[in-house]
Design an enzyme around this catalytic site. Structure first.
Site, PDB file in Angstrom:
ATOM      1  N   ASN A 213      61.482 -11.517 -52.777  1.00  0.00           N
ATOM      2  CA  ASN A 213      62.130 -10.582 -51.827  1.00  0.00           C
ATOM      3  C   ASN A 213      62.607  -9.121 -52.115  1.00  0.00           C
ATOM      4  OD1 ASN A 213      64.546 -11.235 -52.831  1.00  0.00           O
ATOM      5  ND2 ASN A 213      65.308 -12.308 -51.063  1.00  0.00           N
TER       6      ASN A 213
ATOM      7  N   HIS B  89      64.791  -8.605 -54.633  1.00  0.00           N
ATOM      8  CA  HIS B  89      66.040  -8.699 -55.251  1.00  0.00           C
ATOM      9  C   HIS B  89      66.005  -8.297 -56.602  1.00  0.00           C
ATOM     10  CE1 HIS B  89      66.083 -13.173 -55.830  1.00  0.00           C
ATOM     11  NE2 HIS B  89      66.066 -12.634 -57.224  1.00  0.00           N
TER      12      HIS B  89
END
Ligand code: GLP
Length: 234
Positions: free
Chosen positions: A130, A132
């Protein structure tokens, strides 16, 4: 954007290149390395372990650690670093947050102060599916410093492979913040595998947004990205 993209078709060559970057850093006088965990780093650490590189005069500071996982647990980042690197290549000093500190918020503050007392010559980074970095999930402020953070369901399920079951994956971690990471003089990001495509394409597109933490690297003066992804960067 001061970002050097290197696309490698062959993974072994990609990791040899990463090893060479470490070697050049040491030759150029680097003494403090920001280190990362995750499956992406295992082949790199394997190369560093079997290399002639000497880190005994160097410091290492790790990005993050799970909250509530004791250092000796098989899935702790302490254990990961010990097994994959430190047993074979001791550093002068190694720093990893203590995820079982009595007061994890105080521990995070203490860790940020350690970081501020050092100059990280090169920070190694992987990236989450995602986007991160460290454990800074989408929506994290770019001004964030080391703190206790909540892990998203997607990160917990991506990391469940290191635990006996999804239930065992912690819901929190202590992680360097995005601002803490950005203080490093140079950043080496490694992204291998199709599941990282969305994150890497967002980074290369250059639309900097807190919704995709890795895009913050567009504002860093010295970033090298090593990937096996053929990117259409028009
Ligand atoms: C974890 C770590 C990150 C790492 C990411 C990707 O969430 N906190 O630092 O970059 O996983 O891991 P992997 O390399 O296993 O895909």
């Amino acid at each position: 954007m001061a970002l050097d993209l290197e696309v490698w078709e062959d993974n072994d060559a990609l990791y040899s290149r990463a090893q060479e970057i470490f070697s050049t850093q040491i030759k150029n006088g680097a003494t403090t390395f920001g280190l990362a965990t995750g499956g992406t780093m295992i082949p790199l650490y394997e190369k560093l372990r079997s290399s002639a590189l000497d880190f005994s005069h160097c410091n290492s500071v790790n990005l993050d650690e799970y909250v509530g996982v004791p250092q000796g647990h098989p899935a702790s980042y302490h254990t990961f670093m010990q097994q994959h690197l430190f047993d074979a290549k001791p550093f002068k000093a190694t720093y990893i947050p203590n995820g079982v500190a009595e007061d994890v918020h105080a521990e995070a503050l203490k860790y940020e102060n350690v970081l501020k007392s050092l100059t990280v010559d090169m920070q190694l980074l992987g990236v989450g599916v995602n986007g991160h970095i460290g454990f800074n999930e989408p929506g994290t402020s770019f001004q964030s410093e080391t703190d206790v953070v909540e892990l998203t369901a997607s990160t917990r399920s991506a990391n469940a492979r290191f635990f006996d079951s999804l239930d065992e994956v912690p819901k929190q971690a202590i992680t360097m913040g995005i601002a803490s990471i950005m203080r490093a003089k140079c950043i080496l990001l490694i992204a291998v595998g199709e599941e990282k495509r969305t994150a890497i394409e967002a980074l290369l597109k250059g639309d900097v947004t807190e919704d995709i933490p890795v895009t913050r690297l567009c504002n860093h003066p010295n970033v090298i990205v090593l990937t096996d992804l053929q990117i259409n960067n028009d």
